[in-house]
Design an enzyme around this catalytic site. Structure first.
Site, PDB file in Angstrom:
ATOM      1  N   LYS A  58     -15.856  -2.052   2.409  1.00  7.00           N
ATOM      2  CA  LYS A  58     -15.178  -2.363   1.141  1.00  7.00           C
ATOM      3  C   LYS A  58     -16.208  -3.064   0.257  1.00  7.00           C
ATOM      4  CE  LYS A  58     -10.744  -3.519   3.383  1.00  7.00           C
ATOM      5  NZ  LYS A  58     -10.041  -4.654   4.034  1.00  7.00           N
TER       6      LYS A  58
ATOM      7  N   GLU B 283       0.822  -1.213   0.000  1.00  7.10           N
ATOM      8  CA  GLU B 283       0.000   0.000   0.000  1.00  7.10           C
ATOM      9  C   GLU B 283       0.854   1.261   0.000  1.00  7.10           C
ATOM     10  OE1 GLU B 283      -3.026  -0.291   3.040  1.00  7.10           O
ATOM     11  OE2 GLU B 283      -3.982  -1.968   2.001  1.00  7.10           O
TER      12      GLU B 283
ATOM     13  N   ASP C  58      -4.054  -0.826  11.789  1.00  6.05           N
ATOM     14  CA  ASP C  58      -4.856  -1.979  11.388  1.00  6.05           C
ATOM     15  C   ASP C  58      -4.009  -3.200  11.716  1.00  6.05           C
ATOM     16  OD1 ASP C  58      -6.372  -3.971  10.357  1.00  6.05           O
ATOM     17  OD2 ASP C  58      -6.289  -3.309   8.263  1.00  6.05           O
TER      18      ASP C  58
END
Ligand code: PGA
Ligand code: ZN
Length: 395
Positions: free
Chosen positions: A323, A196, A231
């Site tokens: 999501k 990411e 996270d």
């Protein structure tokens, strides 16, 4: 909107893995590219390979060709009538979502609207969209990197408070600052990055990156507009009832204490996502009870964007990740959002670690009035979503 043709083509995601683009002809051609996750919850919708997706699209075309739809809900209900399984094993979750997003684009086009306006009108008519907090993953671990960090994501969280452009600018500058500092400390000229876009390095333990991020924010005097989030994606390091964490097997209670210790030592930390494995529900309950007043305790694998799972997570979390590809249609995603609101939970609309240039989630965030958006590091292929954010929130 009249369905004329449906197809699928293989495309590549940001990891270079094959995913699909759904192509949909109504008045003209619309399409949608589907991202993919590396740390998926067990309840997520199925993912078909491009070859299987192509066959599925042919079958859906046979059923829907020539049909007229006046709303996205109506279109999605037609998809659900073809596949009522919970994980969309008949038509494929990725195929269903591609069709649903492309249909949203087609309907918006016919009404001369932006996709977010269509979603807003159909699903969230009363919602005012405040600027969302920007959750930006700047140190990658877990399944997104080959470092020794068990926790998956260490995030800067920017509060735009009225100035989105300024917040993105500051985020980019903090991310670069972090890179410069790591290069200096490690005496290297280049830094490895994870999926990411965050830096992917070994640390002496799982707390150290948080302390580093806090130091940078404080040194820059940005403690009012920047905070920190984690996270853990803890399902990924859960082994037979224990957590393989910081070099030893830990109990849920020990992990619980780690988070409390982290919050005490790093006061800027205010949000923890998936702190425990999705099946370790009692650990969620105990942690929310202890920390839920001062922290966001966020479900991702636990709730997988399903309204029913969100309902069942009452008392376990006070926030959820949304999501669309976890559930497979836009309508069901909006139902999950509605349920989260009903439960008084925060909502964070999120990208996946394997992303594409599709910007639909930004429109979803705008329409539902998301409290936060999770878009990865402000760099590389992730930048497109920040730019779309600037476009749709400043019209
Ligand atoms: P994934 O990770 O896209 O690899 O599943 C993102 C997350 O866990 O939030
Ligand atoms: Zn997550």
């Amino acid at each position: 909107m009249k369905v004329q043709k449906i197809g699928v083509r293989p495309v590549f995601d940001s990891r270079g893995k094959e995913t699909i683009e759904v192509v949909f002809r109504a008045k003209r051609i619309f399409s949608a590219k589907i991202p993919s996750g590396a740390s998926r919850g067990t309840g997520e919708a199925s993912v078909f390979t491009p070859a299987a997706a192509k066959k599925s699209a042919e079958k859906v075309q046979e059923k829907l060709r020539g049909k007229e739809f006046c709303s996205l809900r109506e279109f999605d209900l037609a998809l659900l009538a073809l596949d009522s399984s919970s994980r969309k094993e008949k038509i494929g979750g990725n195929v269903a979502l591609g069709l649903s997003i492309a249909a949203a684009r087609a309907l918006a086009f016919e009404k001369n609207q932006e996709p977010w306006e269509l979603l807003s009108e159909e699903f969230f008519p009363k919602v005012k969209a405040p600027l969302p907090l920007l959750f930006s993953n700047v140190i990658n671990g877990g399944a997104h990197a080959r470092s020794n960090l068990d926790l998956q994501e260490y995030m800067f969280v920017a509060d735009p408070s009225g100035d989105l452009l300024g917040a993105v600018r500051q985020l980019i500058s903090l991310y670069r600052e972090l890179g410069a500092l790591l290069k200096k400390e490690r005496r290297v000229t280049l830094l490895p990055r994870g999926d990411e876009g965050g830096y992917a390095l070994d640390f002496s333990n799982n707390l150290e990156p948080l302390e580093l991020l806090q130091r940078i924010v404080e040194e820059k005097g940005l403690g009012r507009t920047f905070s920190l989030a984690l996270d853990a994606a803890a399902s990924q390091f859960f082994r037979k009832g224990r957590y393989s964490f910081d070099g030893a097997l830990r109990t849920s209670q020990e992990l619980h204490e780690f988070y409390l210790h982290a919050a005490e030592n790093v006061p800027l930390l205010f949000s923890v996502e998936d702190p425990f494995a999705e099946q370790d529900r009692e650990a969620f309950r105990a942690f929310l009870k202890k920390a839920g007043k001062s922290m966001w305790v966020v479900g991702d694998d636990l709730t997988a964007t399903h309204a029913e799972e969100i309902r069942n997570a009452r008392g376990l979390v006070n926030g959820v990740i949304i999501k669309p590809n976890q559930v497979g249609t836009v309508t069901e995603t909006c139902e999950a959002l509605e349920e989260a609101r009903k439960q008084g939970m925060k909502v964070i609309v999120s990208h996946r670690s394997g992303e594409t240039s599709d910007q639909f989630i930004v429109h979803l965030a705008r329409a539902c009035g998301a409290d936060g958006v999770k878009l990865g590091a402000p760099a590389g292929e992730r930048m497109g979503k920040y730019n779309e954010l600037l476009r749709v929130y400043t019209v």
